[in-house]
Design a protein around this motif. Structure first.
Motif, PDB file in Angstrom:
ATOM      1  N   ALA A   1       0.787  -1.532  -0.704  1.00 17.99           N
ATOM      2  CA  ALA A   1       0.181   0.160   0.362  1.00 17.99           C
ATOM      3  C   ALA A   1       0.640   1.443  -0.186  1.00 17.99           C
ATOM      4  O   ALA A   1       0.498   2.309  -0.486  1.00 17.99           O
ATOM      5  CB  ALA A   1      -1.414   0.524   1.497  1.00 17.99           C
TER       6      ALA A   1
ATOM      7  N   GLU B   1     -16.244  -7.593   9.323  1.00 15.90           N
ATOM      8  CA  GLU B   1     -17.438  -6.694  10.606  1.00 15.90           C
ATOM      9  C   GLU B   1     -17.905  -7.373  11.219  1.00 15.90           C
ATOM     10  O   GLU B   1     -18.168  -6.541  11.833  1.00 15.90           O
ATOM     11  CB  GLU B   1     -18.014  -5.343   9.151  1.00 15.90           C
TER      12      GLU B   1
ATOM     13  N   GLN C   1     -14.249 -11.650   4.406  1.00 15.23           N
ATOM     14  CA  GLN C   1     -13.445 -10.343   3.116  1.00 15.23           C
ATOM     15  C   GLN C   1     -13.039  -9.629   4.459  1.00 15.23           C
ATOM     16  O   GLN C   1     -13.649  -9.302   5.550  1.00 15.23           O
ATOM     17  CB  GLN C   1     -14.299 -10.275   1.936  1.00 15.23           C
TER      18      GLN C   1
ATOM     19  N   ASP D   1     -12.182  -4.491  -8.600  1.00 17.66           N
ATOM     20  CA  ASP D   1     -13.077  -3.557  -8.782  1.00 17.66           C
ATOM     21  C   ASP D   1     -14.573  -4.763  -9.816  1.00 17.66           C
ATOM     22  O   ASP D   1     -13.720  -5.254  -9.902  1.00 17.66           O
ATOM     23  CB  ASP D   1     -12.191  -2.679  -9.618  1.00 17.66           C
TER      24      ASP D   1
ATOM     25  N   ARG E   1     -16.260  -4.397   1.159  1.00 20.91           N
ATOM     26  CA  ARG E   1     -17.445  -4.020   0.821  1.00 20.91           C
ATOM     27  C   ARG E   1     -17.898  -2.819   0.482  1.00 20.91           C
ATOM     28  O   ARG E   1     -19.236  -2.813  -0.903  1.00 20.91           O
ATOM     29  CB  ARG E   1     -18.481  -3.933   2.361  1.00 20.91           C
ATOM     30  N   THR E   2     -16.566  -2.365   0.621  1.00 22.34           N
ATOM     31  CA  THR E   2     -16.993  -0.596   0.073  1.00 22.34           C
ATOM     32  C   THR E   2     -16.438  -1.093  -1.374  1.00 22.34           C
ATOM     33  O   THR E   2     -17.314  -0.652  -2.424  1.00 22.34           O
ATOM     34  CB  THR E   2     -15.235   0.255  -0.145  1.00 22.34           C
ATOM     35  N   ALA E   3     -15.947  -2.016  -2.217  1.00 20.13           N
ATOM     36  CA  ALA E   3     -15.877  -1.848  -3.191  1.00 20.13           C
ATOM     37  C   ALA E   3     -16.962  -2.924  -4.196  1.00 20.13           C
ATOM     38  O   ALA E   3     -17.257  -2.061  -5.057  1.00 20.13           O
ATOM     39  CB  ALA E   3     -14.092  -3.105  -3.576  1.00 20.13           C
TER      40      ALA E   3
ATOM     41  N   THR F   1     -19.054  -8.611   5.256  1.00 26.25           N
ATOM     42  CA  THR F   1     -17.503  -8.667   5.450  1.00 26.25           C
ATOM     43  C   THR F   1     -17.660 -10.033   6.097  1.00 26.25           C
ATOM     44  O   THR F   1     -18.354  -9.191   8.134  1.00 26.25           O
ATOM     45  CB  THR F   1     -17.094  -8.210   5.116  1.00 26.25           C
TER      46      THR F   1
ATOM     47  N   ASN G   1      -6.853  -5.905  -3.942  1.00 26.61           N
ATOM     48  CA  ASN G   1      -8.643  -5.818  -3.667  1.00 26.61           C
ATOM     49  C   ASN G   1      -8.811  -5.880  -5.428  1.00 26.61           C
ATOM     50  O   ASN G   1      -7.964  -6.596  -6.693  1.00 26.61           O
ATOM     51  CB  ASN G   1      -8.302  -4.129  -3.778  1.00 26.61           C
TER      52      ASN G   1
ATOM     53  N   PRO H   1     -12.723  -5.328   4.951  1.00 21.56           N
ATOM     54  CA  PRO H   1     -14.084  -4.545   5.337  1.00 21.56           C
ATOM     55  C   PRO H   1     -13.534  -3.738   4.067  1.00 21.56           C
ATOM     56  O   PRO H   1     -14.907  -2.940   3.587  1.00 21.56           O
ATOM     57  CB  PRO H   1     -13.249  -3.761   6.464  1.00 21.56           C
ATOM     58  N   GLN H   2     -12.413  -3.921   3.212  1.00 24.06           N
ATOM     59  CA  GLN H   2     -12.683  -2.589   2.141  1.00 24.06           C
ATOM     60  C   GLN H   2     -13.505  -3.505   0.535  1.00 24.06           C
ATOM     61  O   GLN H   2     -13.587  -3.033  -0.140  1.00 24.06           O
ATOM     62  CB  GLN H   2     -11.176  -2.509   1.364  1.00 24.06           C
TER      63      GLN H   2
END
Length: 214
Positions: A69, A132, A109, A81, A114-116, A129, A79, A111-112
């Motif tokens: 990162a 969480e 999965q 998309d 879910r955002t994706a 996920t 990650n 946390p990120q």
């Protein structure tokens, strides 16, 4: 009667080829080698992390992800998309939703994820996920959380995944209808095992409407 259909993420909705290809580049090995090692882990019931340890003994995955990162803050890295969605995902989920079934995504999965997934604007009612929830498949608590999220009895829920051990057999043990999708290394291998006789096996998410709709 099935009232809700719940989906795993990796190799159920998401084609992980690009993810593991980027990992191969990061680890400095040919892509075919790393993908082959992942397949070997699937065939021998070894955890996915073993493929990383075979390439780089003693690897600290969280630390490596953090360094990655820092090195490539704007890249996808480990990650995914919308370009990684299997082509049958949107039409199949939309068809189930239009048929009056609740459609939920819940998998192991970070946390990120879910955002994706939320950024893809999929025709689903909820996305969760394991991170969480603080519990992972195949723990029975994960499937209790799934049932609560769906607001339905376990017998009214179908769980769709690419693995017998992590996904569909634990879902069956929880009282849900298990559906194995035959794709990804685990999916193809697990579909040949005797335990697969306990579950429905599909080759595409497009088959789900005919299989599950009332």
């Amino acid at each position: 009667m099935v009232r809700a259909v719940v989906f795993d993420v990796g190799e159920t909705l998401i084609d992980e080829t690009r993810i593991f290809s980027r990992w191969a580049d990061r680890l400095g090995v040919p892509r075919g080698t790393f993908l082959g090692l992942i397949g070997a882990c699937a065939a021998s019931d070894r955890p996915l992390e073993e493929a990383f340890r075979l390439v780089r003994p003693g690897i600290d995955l969280p630390a490596e992800i953090a360094r990655w990162a820092d090195d490539d803050p704007d890249g996808l890295r480990e990650n995914f998309d919308a370009d990684d969605l299997y082509p049958d995902v949107r039409p199949a989920l939309a068809a189930l939703h239009e048929a009056g079934l609740a459609v939920v995504v819940a998998g192991n999965q970070p946390p990120q994820a879910r955002t994706a997934l939320e950024a893809m604007d999929l025709p689903v009612d909820a996305i969760r996920t394991s991170d969480e929830w603080g519990t992972q498949k195949p723990d029975p608590e994960f499937f209790e959380r799934v049932a609560h999220l769906c607001g339905a009895a376990a017998s009214e829920i179908a769980y769709v995944g690419d693995r017998l051990d992590n996904d569909v057999l634990p879902a069956a043990d929880a009282g849900m209808r298990p559906v194995l999708i035959r794709r990804g290394p685990w999916g193809y291998l697990h579909a040949t095992r005797p335990e697969a006789e306990r579950v429905d096996v599909v080759d595409s998410l497009d088959e789900l409407l005919g299989l599950l709709a009332p």
